[in-house]
Design an enzyme around this catalytic site. Structure first.
Site, PDB file in Angstrom:
ATOM      1  N   ASP A  10       3.436  36.366  15.259  1.00 32.87           N
ATOM      2  CA  ASP A  10       2.227  35.570  14.988  1.00 32.87           C
ATOM      3  C   ASP A  10       1.717  35.893  13.577  1.00 32.87           C
ATOM      4  O   ASP A  10       2.064  36.915  12.993  1.00 32.87           O
ATOM      5  CB  ASP A  10       1.134  35.872  16.015  1.00 32.87           C
ATOM      6  N   SER A  11       0.833  35.020  13.094  1.00 34.71           N
ATOM      7  CA  SER A  11       0.233  35.247  11.785  1.00 34.71           C
ATOM      8  C   SER A  11      -0.744  36.428  11.816  1.00 34.71           C
ATOM      9  O   SER A  11      -1.108  36.941  10.757  1.00 34.71           O
ATOM     10  CB  SER A  11      -0.513  33.988  11.342  1.00 34.71           C
ATOM     11  N   CYS A  73       2.753  31.790  17.170  1.00 30.31           N
ATOM     12  CA  CYS A  73       1.872  31.086  16.241  1.00 30.31           C
ATOM     13  C   CYS A  73       2.182  29.582  16.273  1.00 30.31           C
ATOM     14  O   CYS A  73       3.309  29.165  15.967  1.00 30.31           O
ATOM     15  CB  CYS A  73       2.113  31.642  14.841  1.00 30.31           C
ATOM     16  N   GLU A 150     -12.474  34.931  15.703  1.00 27.30           N
ATOM     17  CA  GLU A 150     -12.240  36.265  15.117  1.00 27.30           C
ATOM     18  C   GLU A 150     -13.552  37.020  14.925  1.00 27.30           C
ATOM     19  O   GLU A 150     -13.579  38.248  14.932  1.00 27.30           O
ATOM     20  CB  GLU A 150     -11.440  36.154  13.812  1.00 27.30           C
ATOM     21  N   CYS A 185      -3.401  26.236  19.511  1.00 24.05           N
ATOM     22  CA  CYS A 185      -3.673  27.341  18.579  1.00 24.05           C
ATOM     23  C   CYS A 185      -3.838  28.614  19.398  1.00 24.05           C
ATOM     24  O   CYS A 185      -4.437  28.592  20.478  1.00 24.05           O
ATOM     25  CB  CYS A 185      -4.944  27.064  17.773  1.00 24.05           C
ATOM     26  N   HIS A 187      -5.748  31.055  19.124  1.00 30.67           N
ATOM     27  CA  HIS A 187      -7.106  31.569  19.347  1.00 30.67           C
ATOM     28  C   HIS A 187      -7.870  30.833  20.445  1.00 30.67           C
ATOM     29  O   HIS A 187      -8.857  31.337  20.957  1.00 30.67           O
ATOM     30  CB  HIS A 187      -7.910  31.472  18.058  1.00 30.67           C
TER      31      HIS A 187
HETATM   32  N1  DGL Z   1      -1.904  31.728  14.813  1.00 30.35           N
HETATM   33  C1  DGL Z   1      -2.398  30.506  14.233  1.00 30.35           C
HETATM   34  C2  DGL Z   1      -2.005  29.329  15.120  1.00 30.35           C
HETATM   35  O1  DGL Z   1      -1.752  29.455  16.294  1.00 30.35           O
HETATM   36  C3  DGL Z   1      -3.908  30.541  14.049  1.00 30.35           C
HETATM   37  C4  DGL Z   1      -4.371  31.515  12.981  1.00 30.35           C
HETATM   38  C5  DGL Z   1      -3.874  31.202  11.590  1.00 30.35           C
HETATM   39  O2  DGL Z   1      -4.240  30.138  11.028  1.00 30.35           O
HETATM   40  O3  DGL Z   1      -3.106  31.993  11.063  1.00 30.35           O
HETATM   41  O4  DGL Z   1      -1.941  28.212  14.631  1.00 30.35           O
END
Ligand code: DGL
Length: 270
Positions: A10-11, A73, A150, A185, A187
């Site tokens: 993930d990012s 991600c 966040e 997403c 989050h």
């Molecule tokens: N992990 C990213 C997603 O699921 C969200 C956070 C980011 O923009 O890095 O798209």
């Protein structure tokens, strides 16, 4: 008996919602997580940049022994899944196809609203996956939701107001009949209780994290190479991040649902 080692990319922190869903489906496995916290957010970056970062992360996870890669991600899946799959020598599963498949199964009206980051929505990856299953799709970028989550404001009045504005727009213009809201997403699973309050009761909320966990679990049950460990074995975790270990230990539990111990810092060359 060996146990499967799953690499999750993930990012940053959000992919821990996918780890949470994976562990619920498959507690008897080892998880290696790579969160590119130094380079987040991916949601506002170009496809080329995201692909470059994601490929190096995938290679790293393989070097650590991952037998299967889960691209948690949504942005990386939407923008770079073919590049990641091309660079990997183990199976790679992204979150878009499983999410789209669950949404398609769930929708009776065949109208679905999908929300995600700016980059995910502009890529139209969810649109293509849903349209290929015969659904009408409304896509809505919700860039303010990641920073609000966040910040820990998952039930804050500001987050509610922002979500209402996004969803009112998303469910307008012929999409009043949409009966699925697809969370595209990492989050957004944390916002499920809030979103549930906002969308009408007949709208089902489909979470790509849970959908992906189901797909991975089915795949492993049918794979002779990655047998599940004996009943009593505990879940194994290793976390790697490209920025502060302390911050990951502090924020991560909100997404994962429990404390995070074994975190290491790693620097990846591009
Ligand atoms: N992990 C990213 C997603 O699921 C969200 C956070 C980011 O923009 O890095 O798209």
């Amino acid at each position: 008996m060996t146990r499967p080692t799953l690499g999750v990319f993930d990012s940053g922190f959000g992919g821990l919602t996918v780890v949470k869903a994976l562990v619920e489906a498959m507690p008897r496995a080892d998880y290696i997580y790579f969160g590119d916290t130094a380079r987040l957010p991916y949601g506002s970056k170009s496809a080329q940049t995201v692909a470059k970062y994601a490929v190096s992360a995938a290679r790293f996870l393989e070097q650590q022994g991952a037998q299967l890669l889960v691209i948690a991600c949504n942005t990386a899946t939407a923008l770079a899944l073919p590049e990641i799959t091309g660079a990997a020598s183990v199976p790679v599963i992204g979150v878009v196809e499983p999410g789209a498949e669950s949404a398609a199964r769930r929708s009776g009206t065949k109208h679905v609203v999908v929300i995600g980051t700016e980059a995910t929505i502009s890529s139209h990856a969810y649109r293509h996956a849903l349209e290929s299953r015969g659904l009408c799709v409304k896509e809505k970028a919700c860039p303010l939701l990641v920073p609000l989550v966040e910040e820990g404001w998952v039930d804050h009045a500001v987050t509610e107001q922002v979500s209402r504005i996004y969803l009112e727009e998303a469910f307008a213009d012929g999409f009043h009949s949409a009966d699925v809201l697809l969370l595209g997403c990492t989050h957004y699973p944390l916002l499920k209780p809030l979103l549930r309050m906002i969308v009408p009761a007949e709208v089902g909320i489909v979470d790509s994290a849970e959908s992906t966990a189901r797909v991975v679990s089915e795949l492993l049950q049918h794979s002779p190479d990655t047998p599940l460990a004996p009943e009593k074995a505990e879940t194994g975790f290793k976390f790697f991040v490209t920025d502060s270990v302390e911050k990951f230990r502090r924020l991560g539990p909100r997404f994962l649902g429990h404390a995070i111990k074994d975190v290491q810092h790693v620097d990846l060359r591009e």
